[in-house]
Design a protein around this motif. Structure first.
Motif, PDB file in Angstrom:
ATOM      1  N   ARG A   8     -37.034 -39.764  23.063  1.00 36.63           N
ATOM      2  CA  ARG A   8     -36.088 -40.001  21.967  1.00 36.63           C
ATOM      3  C   ARG A   8     -35.627 -41.453  21.910  1.00 36.63           C
ATOM      4  N   VAL A  30     -43.266 -45.437  14.461  1.00 37.00           N
ATOM      5  CA  VAL A  30     -43.712 -44.387  15.377  1.00 37.00           C
ATOM      6  C   VAL A  30     -43.333 -43.063  14.720  1.00 37.00           C
ATOM      7  N   ASN A  31     -44.101 -42.031  14.986  1.00 38.35           N
ATOM      8  CA  ASN A  31     -43.773 -40.719  14.437  1.00 38.35           C
ATOM      9  C   ASN A  31     -43.819 -39.667  15.523  1.00 38.35           C
ATOM     10  N   THR A  32     -43.112 -38.561  15.250  1.00 41.38           N
ATOM     11  CA  THR A  32     -42.900 -37.557  16.283  1.00 41.38           C
ATOM     12  C   THR A  32     -43.399 -36.188  15.830  1.00 41.38           C
ATOM     13  N   PHE A  55     -42.302 -32.639  16.637  1.00 43.78           N
ATOM     14  CA  PHE A  55     -41.145 -32.049  17.292  1.00 43.78           C
ATOM     15  C   PHE A  55     -41.516 -30.750  17.996  1.00 43.78           C
ATOM     16  N   ARG A  89     -48.374 -34.075   9.489  1.00 43.83           N
ATOM     17  CA  ARG A  89     -47.232 -34.733   8.870  1.00 43.83           C
ATOM     18  C   ARG A  89     -46.868 -36.005   9.631  1.00 43.83           C
ATOM     19  N   ALA A  90     -46.968 -35.937  10.975  1.00 39.93           N
ATOM     20  CA  ALA A  90     -46.604 -37.105  11.770  1.00 39.93           C
ATOM     21  C   ALA A  90     -47.663 -38.204  11.667  1.00 39.93           C
ATOM     22  N   SER A 125     -33.097 -31.110  14.310  1.00 43.45           N
ATOM     23  CA  SER A 125     -34.448 -31.672  14.391  1.00 43.45           C
ATOM     24  C   SER A 125     -35.028 -31.890  12.998  1.00 43.45           C
ATOM     25  N   ASP A 162     -37.455 -39.704  10.979  1.00 40.20           N
ATOM     26  CA  ASP A 162     -38.644 -40.125  11.708  1.00 40.20           C
ATOM     27  C   ASP A 162     -39.776 -40.498  10.757  1.00 40.20           C
ATOM     28  N   LEU A 163     -39.860 -39.786   9.629  1.00 39.39           N
ATOM     29  CA  LEU A 163     -40.933 -40.036   8.666  1.00 39.39           C
ATOM     30  C   LEU A 163     -40.584 -41.160   7.705  1.00 39.39           C
TER      31      LEU A 163
END
Lengths: 328, 312
Positions: free
Chosen positions: A48, A78-80, A82, A147-148, B212, B219-220
């Motif tokens: 995180r 950067v992408n995550t 989850f 998606r990320a 989340s 995040d996107l």
């Protein structure tokens, strides 16, 4: 060339809890990096910190050489993926995947085209019109992955990506993630508490314990030459020998680790042990021994005779396989 | 001797449990019969008789209800005076709903996202406490607050904002002699009285949006405003709609606040109250009572078409 991710003396405190405590870390570009540790060891907080959902209390974080300590998540490239996938339930799969492009203001036709491309990358072509609620766990995870990846991040973060999948699917996804990472050539950083997953997928890994990194290295190095008792025990449940026992078995007066699969049962030896339990593993049997109060394990390959529980035995091993842990 | 595989039933409760286990629908049926009787016979029955009444008319000479089906009564709704009442009520209900939604959202958002433990209890207490005192007491208290000699006027005097208050009261239509005799005052009281009914469903729907999901949006690459518009609002929409059903329909049907606050212009609730009581014109009262039902049905149909329930 700067490293993909670099931590310099990073700490993150929550009140009195030191979730991350003086971590130095370098993740090379294009590598598949695992952060392994038990829950509460600080690995997720580190992830995180890279994505920007946490800020370091002290220390510096660099992504491709740029200090991101004050950069909010939406401005980090950067992408995550989850842990709970966090797919938007009110959008169909295509709009979920295209979300990152939508918020950038890219037109509908173009972003849907790109979304379809991403969906075919994760083998979900034709699922664009479905809602996330109509997909299985494995399919949802692929959508989260697509998606990320749609923003073409330079670092992809994965938080316990396979935790919610059943064993067979998990193994298939491990291979797929690995193949995908090699094909795309971008840096993958993933968090897991599963040592098998970390060892089989990562190019290199960091083992976390109590907010600190206990060891960084290749899977082979971490598995065969654990730096501390914690690493020896956590990564692959090695036999941990206290100094007195190491000496009695012919080694120096130091903590040592010995892998169960190189430990053999023998008729005679310097120290005898009592057989306490047998655990059938399929490919062999794990024999649990009590050697003067220390629990040890030896793997007996399938087809070889097994001792009865309660009987006495001795152990033998190649002295070169005994790993001395100076840092313990 | 080992214990038997089957335990002998002891008493009625064991037998009943066994019966319900063999016939799972029986218990459900028994539990549902009283409320279904209430809903089906008593409630829908009266609603149906209301609907029937609205198709009757009143004899202008004798003042007696003529039990023959006609659309004459509904046509009366379109007389200028009656149409004014409907439009006035509709505009007030819409303004109250919008005002309540704007005030409620930040409170509900805070409670759902940040309030923990003790602060959550403080939140619930703060929202529910006003509901414990009588509605009439609150309305009369507001009359005193908003009156010409009341607290607002006094506070405006000592803070030197009297001219601002006067400017607000000088506004055409919504202004008036004092806040307590203006539409603005009525709007304030309606908004205050129905606010809890907006906050609670909103908070419940916001509570179900996991953190989340907001993080995924950021995040996107989404800004806060984009996250709000594309993730938070659509997911909170069912709660907003539920809350607005309360504030909208409660305002449409209320007949007490327009009597106590405001310039004594009539509202639907007041019209129904007067027509079925003193005037004895039950058919027109019934026709007026049907109007909020039709408005609510149209509103829900519109909300559904706009995709407000997609996240349900």
């Amino acid at each position: 060339m700067p490293a993909a991710v670099e931590f310099a003396q990073v700490t993150r405190h929550f009140g009195n809890v030191r979730a991350v405590d003086g971590v130095d870390l370098t993740i090379a570009e294009g590598s598949f990096f695992a952060m392994l540790g038990p829950s509460g060891s600080g690995k997720t907080t580190c992830l995180r910190l890279i994505s920007g959902f946490e800020s370091p209390t002290t220390g510096t974080i660099r992504i491709f050489g740029e200090d991101v300590s004050t950069t909010p998540p939406h401005l980090r490239n950067v992408n995550t993926v989850f842990q709970d996938y966090a797919l938007f339930p009110h959008m169909n799969v295509r709009d979920n995947v295209a979300y990152g492009l939508m918020v950038k203001g890219i037109g509908k036709t173009q972003r849907h085209e790109k979304a379809e491309e991403m969906l075919s990358l994760v083998k979900l072509s034709g699922y664009g019109d479905r809602k996330p609620g109509q997909l299985s766990g494995g399919q949802r995870q692929r959508v989260a992955l697509a998606r990320a990846l749609v923003n073409e991040p330079r670092v992809l973060l994965l938080d316990e990506p396979l935790g919610a999948l059943d064993l067979k699917l998990r193994e298939a996804m491990q291979d797929e993630l690995k193949a995908l990472q090699q094909r795309l050539g971008i840096t993958f950083v993933f968090v897991t508490h599963d040592q098998h997953e970390a060892l089989s997928m990562a190019d290199s890994l960091a083992v976390f314990n109590e907010g600190k990194i206990a060891q960084i290295g290749t899977p082979e190095a971490v598995y065969n030459r654990p730096a501390t008792r914690f690493v020896a025990d956590f990564v692959g449940s090695s036999n941990v020998l206290p100094p007195a026992l190491t000496r009695a078995l012919g080694g120096p007066d130091e903590w040592a680790s010995l892998r169960p699969e190189v430990t053999r049962l023998a008729a005679t030896g310097p120290v005898t042990a009592t057989v306490t339990a047998l655990r059938y593993l399929g490919s062999g049997t794990r024999v649990v021994l009590d050697m003067g109060g220390t629990e040890l394990a030896a793997i007996v390959p399938a087809g070889q005779p097994l001792p009865e529980p309660g009987t006495q035995t001795a152990i033998a091993f190649d002295p070169a396989a005994l790993h001395i842990m100076a840092g313990a | 001797m080992p214990a038997p595989a089957i335990i002998q039933p002891k008493g009625l409760s064991d037998r009943l449990t066994a019966l319900f286990w063999r016939r799972p629908r029986l218990l459900l049926g028994l539990l549902l019969v009283p409320p279904l009787f209430w809903l089906g016979v008593v409630y829908l029955g009266s609603l149906f008789s209301l609907l029937i009444q609205s198709f009757y008319s009143i004899d202008e000479f004798s003042g007696m209800v003529v039990p023959e089906f006609t659309l004459k009564t509904y046509a009366e709704l379109f007389r200028a005076a009656n149409l004014d009442i409907i439009i006035r009520t509709l505009l007030m209900a819409a303004a109250v709903t919008l005002g309540a939604a704007l005030i409620a959202f930040p409170i509900a958002y805070y409670a759902a996202r940040f309030a923990k433990g003790r602060w959550k209890a403080v939140f619930y207490l703060g929202i529910m406490l006003p509901l414990w005192s009588s509605y009439l007491v609150k309305v009369y208290a507001w009359k005193l607050i908003l009156a010409k000699e009341g607290i607002v006027t006094w506070a405006a005097g000592i803070t030197g904002t009297s001219s601002l208050l006067d400017a607000v009261l000088a506004l055409p239509v919504v202004g008036g002699g004092s806040l307590s005799t203006s539409y603005i005052g009525m709007f304030l009281v309606f908004t205050y009285v129905w606010l809890p009914y907006m906050i609670l469903p909103m908070q419940a729907s916001l509570e179900r949006v996991p953190t989340s999901m907001l993080e995924a949006s950021a995040d996107l690459g989404a800004t806060r405003a984009q996250t709000f518009r594309t993730v938070v609002l659509p997911l909170a929409m069912p709660g907003v709609i539920a809350g607005s059903i309360f504030t909208f329909s409660l305002t449409l049907g209320d007949y007490i606040i327009p009597q106590i606050i405001g310039n004594s212009a009539s509202f639907i609730g007041m019209a129904v109250y007067q027509l079925q009581g003193t005037a004895g014109n039950t058919p027109l009262a019934a026709a007026f009572a049907v109007v909020p039902i039709l408005i609510m049905l149209a509103y829900l149909g519109f909300a559904k078409r706009a995709g407000a329930f997609d996240a349900l």
